[in-house]
Enzyme design. Structure first.
Site, PDB file in Angstrom:
ATOM      1  N   ASP A 137       0.856  -1.179   0.000  1.00  0.00           N
ATOM      2  CA  ASP A 137       0.000   0.000   0.000  1.00  0.00           C
ATOM      3  C   ASP A 137       0.890   1.226   0.000  1.00  0.00           C
ATOM      4  OD1 ASP A 137      -2.318  -1.381   0.138  1.00  0.00           O
ATOM      5  OD2 ASP A 137      -2.522  -1.239   2.313  1.00  0.00           O
ATOM      6  N   ASP A 173      -4.787  -3.252   5.394  1.00  0.00           N
ATOM      7  CA  ASP A 173      -5.199  -2.860   6.733  1.00  0.00           C
ATOM      8  C   ASP A 173      -6.693  -3.031   6.995  1.00  0.00           C
ATOM      9  OD1 ASP A 173      -5.935  -0.852   5.039  1.00  0.00           O
ATOM     10  OD2 ASP A 173      -4.548   0.633   5.835  1.00  0.00           O
ATOM     11  N   ASP A 216      -9.353  -5.913   2.723  1.00  0.00           N
ATOM     12  CA  ASP A 216      -8.028  -6.397   2.329  1.00  0.00           C
ATOM     13  C   ASP A 216      -7.810  -7.848   2.740  1.00  0.00           C
ATOM     14  OD1 ASP A 216      -7.159  -3.983   1.250  1.00  0.00           O
ATOM     15  OD2 ASP A 216      -6.514  -3.220   3.194  1.00  0.00           O
TER      16      ASP A 216
END
Ligand code: ATP
Length: 902
Positions: free
Chosen positions: A326, A645, A649
């Site tokens: 990310d 997170d 996900d």
């Protein structure tokens, strides 16, 4: 107790709680003492005593003990007692190793224990979920694992997935209202949230009505006690290998005994020597030492901020070939500051850094008087209104004089924090906004929608507004109007193009852009769903914020590249922002491509496979798409590490070979799905973990090499001597002592060895690669062979000089074998040759080798022990022979390496 049937006021009384301020810290402590911790009873653990006993259950150890007993009965007391002592010592060592492994595994579990948000003494605080008590007021939000049984007091679109209890995987809507009906099953109690279930959407507040074994989960806890297996593939392979090695060792020792007896040796002495040899040569300590090496490595990882949740991941880390990371918070600092604003064709800049609410606004390079800037003020006001972040100030002392200084941090989402700060810089503060506007409904931010909305009522005239903020392109598609020249006007294609130009302009400066929009609605308007609220909006403008890259990330990405690991950036941000940051971080090579979420959504996994190797950046991606990326990469043979997170996900984290969750911003759901948690959310930590993962694997190879080569040496010296018709080079007790002093400490110290200089310069290891790959098997056999041969030569030379002093020759053989192994251990530290590394770097190993040497000298020179161990003190010439012979394997092989390279 049927909590779901009770009125809320009744629940407050019965739990002796205060919904507005929570329990006091004092009361909570009292209840904790009275009712115990909030946790489910663990399954049975093996008592230490049995673990100790288990050390002696090996077949050969039992044979040895029986044989010793017989020799004791026959009058060989000293021999018998010594052998039993050595076996006991060995058992203690094995026990310590196993206990250490067990403890570290338990510590791992503790580290990943979840926390809960609790109201205590009127303040929201995070406490470990083991410490909450009945009566505590608790807040849950999307992504949380519910930590106790809760009666809900307030629900904001709360949805909970209760499959752990009910088996039903569709999330259930939760409310504060009592459901109708009696004797409801767990699945129908809509105003209750239960321990172990998962919040998938919205948020809620409730009061804890049951903890620990009293919860619904506690009632079925015995069903859940089958703990997850913590055995790694390597451990499994080594277990199988161990069985093969046992057979080989048994076969060879039987051969030694048979040949010895055939050559005329005393059958009983041969038998005892054979059994001792079998005990020494069987690498029974291997699994425990592997666990210890894994555990020690895991502890080193914790120091570097990487928490391993699943032990097998430690091995997989060394194989990783792609890291999908990310952007926000992992590659960047997630410390947002608004620097540029745009509305209705006008642009502004704002000064100031960090979260300190001080700065000035500039338009066309001139400082502005904000009184006259109506649109700008509306942009800032609505940005702060549709917002859950707060500025927190704390005093810190600084410098030599310890001057106090105010430090500003954000409680909440940094993106929202930046908007609060930009508003404060214009004198608009959240507290006064709350007086002027009452929040009626909220639709929290979700990565899938990429926006957040509130419905507010203005106090002075009772007018209602929807205020939405989110990704500009998304908001633009929901807008029908735009504020242009301070008036609400139709969003024409020309105006839309102008907005798009400014979005791209801000994004190309690596700014993250947030758009703000609103609409006025009447009181009767439907505000039940996001879809109804977030449409027909009036676009106000944009706020662009910087989010600087983490300073250490660029170097880490380069290091990963050198280690054959590709870094891929995945972000929900705008494609141009993503590109700008990827360039700053050197993620995007010249041939590298960027893909946006829309294109990705339309592709199948097979389509993606075709191009996946060329793509380095995915932008405007929804979390659901990450799974597709993982699958396509895996189909191309990659071992994928994927970060995440949020709740959405979790599937991708689970599917990845190494699922990585964020320790700070990560939800419980993401953490539970992951095998690695980054306690600092930092990309550089993933690199550190991979580095450690490779090192741990190397260390395991090192001591496998050491132990097996040593064992091969021990067996061969005996076998060759018997084949050549010589006397016994070592007696049983000596063999057992060698096993104790050389296998124990030095092998453990290898588990603590530092990484070799080139660990991050090699390509990732192939996951199917055998532990013996890259020449290890050859190294073991050749070193073992040489150790055996030099020991035999030393023995033979001494014997030919003193034909009637067998004890002297045996002492020389004993010393040579021990020293050859203790010198060889330094060899094992390098995949290349011993001269590649400074032998004093691993201080534990130096200490281990010195203490093993001392243990050898004790039995050779301490007079009372000499008869027990059949030893004599050696003279200088004999020592020179011992040391000369013992170093031959290492020197010869290093020379051979040098020669081969030349
Ligand atoms: P990552 O890089 O970790 O995937 P991201 O922050 O880039 O995360 P998201 O959090 O999914 O991705 O955000 C996507 C977009 O949604 C952002 O570019 C921003 O425009 C918008 N956004 C982010 N946070 C908020 C928020 N709290 N409220 C409204 N909009 C937001």
């Amino acid at each position: 107790m049927k909590w779901y049937e009770r009125e809320i006021e009744e629940v407050e009384k019965m739990t002796r709680s205060h919904f507005s301020s929570g329990l006091t810290e004092e009361e909570a402590k009292k209840r904790l003492k009275q009712f115990g911790q909030n946790k489910l009873d663990e399954g049975e653990t093996v008592p230490a005593f049995f673990l100790f006993l288990a050390q002696f259950k090996d077949f050969m150890v039992i044979v040895l003990l029986v044989a010793t007993l017989i020799s004791g009965l026959l009058g060989e007391y000293i021999d018998a007692i010594t052998i039993i002592l050595i076996v006991l010592l060995n058992g203690v060592l094995g026990f310590i190793q196993e206990r250490k492994a067990e403890k570290s595994l338990a510590a791992l579990k503790e580290l990943s224990a979840p926390q809960m948000m609790i109201l205590r003494d009127g303040e929201w605080v995070k406490v470990p979920s083991t410490e909450v008590v009945t009566g505590d007021i608790v807040k849950v939000t999307s992504g949380d694992r519910v930590g106790a049984d809760i009666r809900i007091i307030e629900s904001k679109g709360l949805r909970i997935e209760e499959s752990a209890l009910t088996g039903e995987s569709v999330p259930v809507q939760k409310t504060q209202d009592a459901p109708s009906g009696e004797d409801l099953s767990v699945g129908d109690q809509e105003n209750m949230a239960f321990m172990g279930t998962m919040v998938t959407q919205g948020s809620g507040i409730g009061v804890i009505v049951a903890t620990g074994m009293k919860t619904e989960m506690g009632k079925i806890a015995h069903l859940l006690q089958s703990a997850e297996t913590m055995v790694t593939p390597l451990q499994r392979k080594l277990e199988q290998l161990g069985k093969v090695l046992i057979l080989v060792a048994l076969f060879l020792t039987a051969l030694v005994v048979l040949i010895g007896v055939y050559q005329g040796h005393d059958a009983y002495i041969m038998f005892l020597a054979g059994v001792s040899l079998a005990v020494a040569a069987i690498p029974e300590g291997l699994p425990a030492i592997v666990t210890v090496a894994l555990a020690l490595g895991v502890q080193r990882m914790i120091k570097r901020k990487a928490i391993v949740r699943k032990l097998p991941a430690v091995e997989t880390l060394g194989c990783a070939s792609v890291i999908c990371s990310d952007k926000t918070g992992t590659l960047t600092q997630n410390k947002m500051t608004v620097t540029n604003l745009w509305s209705g064709g006008r642009t502004w800049e704002v000064s100031g850094t960090g979260y300190e609410p001080k700065g000035d606004f500039y338009g066309n390079g001139k400082k502005l008087n904000l009184q006259t800037e109506k649109t700008l003020k509306q942009l800032l006001t609505f940005g702060a209104l549709c917002n859950n972040a707060r500025i927190v100030t704390s005093e810190v002392k600084e410098g030599l004089l310890q001057k106090t200084k105010l430090e500003y941090t954000i409680n909440g989402d940094p993106t929202e924090g930046a908007l609060i700060v930009s508003a404060e810089k214009a004198g608009i503060n959240r507290e006064s906004l709350e007086i002027n506007y009452k929040i009626i409904e909220e639709f929290p931010f979700e990565s899938t929608r990429k926006m957040m909305s509130v419905v507010v009522e203005r106090s002075k005239d009772g007018k209602r507004f929807v205020v939405t903020k989110g990704a500009p392109d998304v908001l633009l598609s929901r807008s029908s109007h735009i504020l242009w020249e301070e008036r609400q006007q139709t969003l024409t294609p020309q105006r839309e193009a102008a907005v798009n130009r400014s979005i791209e302009d801000l994004a190309s400066q690596a700014l993250r852009t947030i758009a703000i929009a609103y609409k006025e609605i009447d009181k009767a308007a439907n505000i039940a769903t996001e879809a109804a609220v977030e449409s027909n909006l009036t676009f106000i403008g944009l706020q662009g914020m910087i989010d600087p890259p983490r300073p250490e990330v660029k170097a880490s990405i380069l290091e990963c590249r050198e280690a054959g690991i590709k870094t891929v950036m995945i972000t929900g941000d705008h494609i141009i922002t993503a590109q700008a940051i990827a360039k700053q971080l050197n993620i995007l090579p010249t041939h590298g491509k960027i893909m946006d979420g829309n294109t990705l959504a339309k592709m199948s996994v097979t389509d993606l496979e075709e191009v996946v190797d060329d793509i380095y950046v995915y932008a405007r991606v929804s979390p659901e798409h990450k799974l597709k990326i993982v699958k396509a990469l895996q189909a191309k043979g990659h071992i994928v590490a994927m970060t995440g997170d949020g709740v959405n996900d979790a599937p991708a984290i689970k599917a990845a070979n190494i699922g990585v969750a964020m320790g700070i911003t990560g939800t419980d759901v993401a953490k539970e799905a992951s095998s690695l948690v980054l306690s600092d959310d930092n990309f550089a930590t993933i690199k550190a973990a991979i580095n450690e993962g490779r090192n741990i694997y190397d260390n395991i190879r090192k001591f496998i090499r050491y132990m097996l080569a040593s064992n091969v040496g021990e067996i061969l010296v005996m076998l060759f001597a018997m084949m050549l018709g010589m006397p016994l080079p070592l007696v049983a007790i000596q063999i057992l002592w060698i096993n104790l002093v050389t296998d124990g400490l030095p092998a453990m110290a290898l588990g603590l060895d530092q990484a070799e200089g080139d660990v991050m310069k090699r390509k990732p290891r192939h996951p199917m690669e055998s532990v013996f790959a890259r020449g290890l098997a050859w190294k073991i056999v050749s070193r073992g062979f040489m150790i055996g041969v030099v020991t035999l030569i030393a023995f033979w030379l001494t014997l030919s000089q003193h034909p009637d002093d067998l004890m002297r020759a045996q002492s020389v053989a004993f010393a040579t074998l021990v020293m050859a192994q203790l010198i060889h251990v330094f060899d094992c530290r390098s995949e290349h040759s011993v001269f590649h590394r400074n032998p004093f770097q691993n201080i534990y190993l130096v200490i281990a080798v010195l203490s093993s040497t001392a243990l050898m000298l004790v039995v050779m020179y301490f007079p009372p022990l000499q008869p027990v161990f059949h030893t004599v003190g050696l003279n200088v010439r004999e020592w020179l022979l011992v040391l000369g012979m013992a170093s031959i394997p290492t020197i010869a092989l290093a020379g051979f390496h040098l020669f081969k390279r030349k």
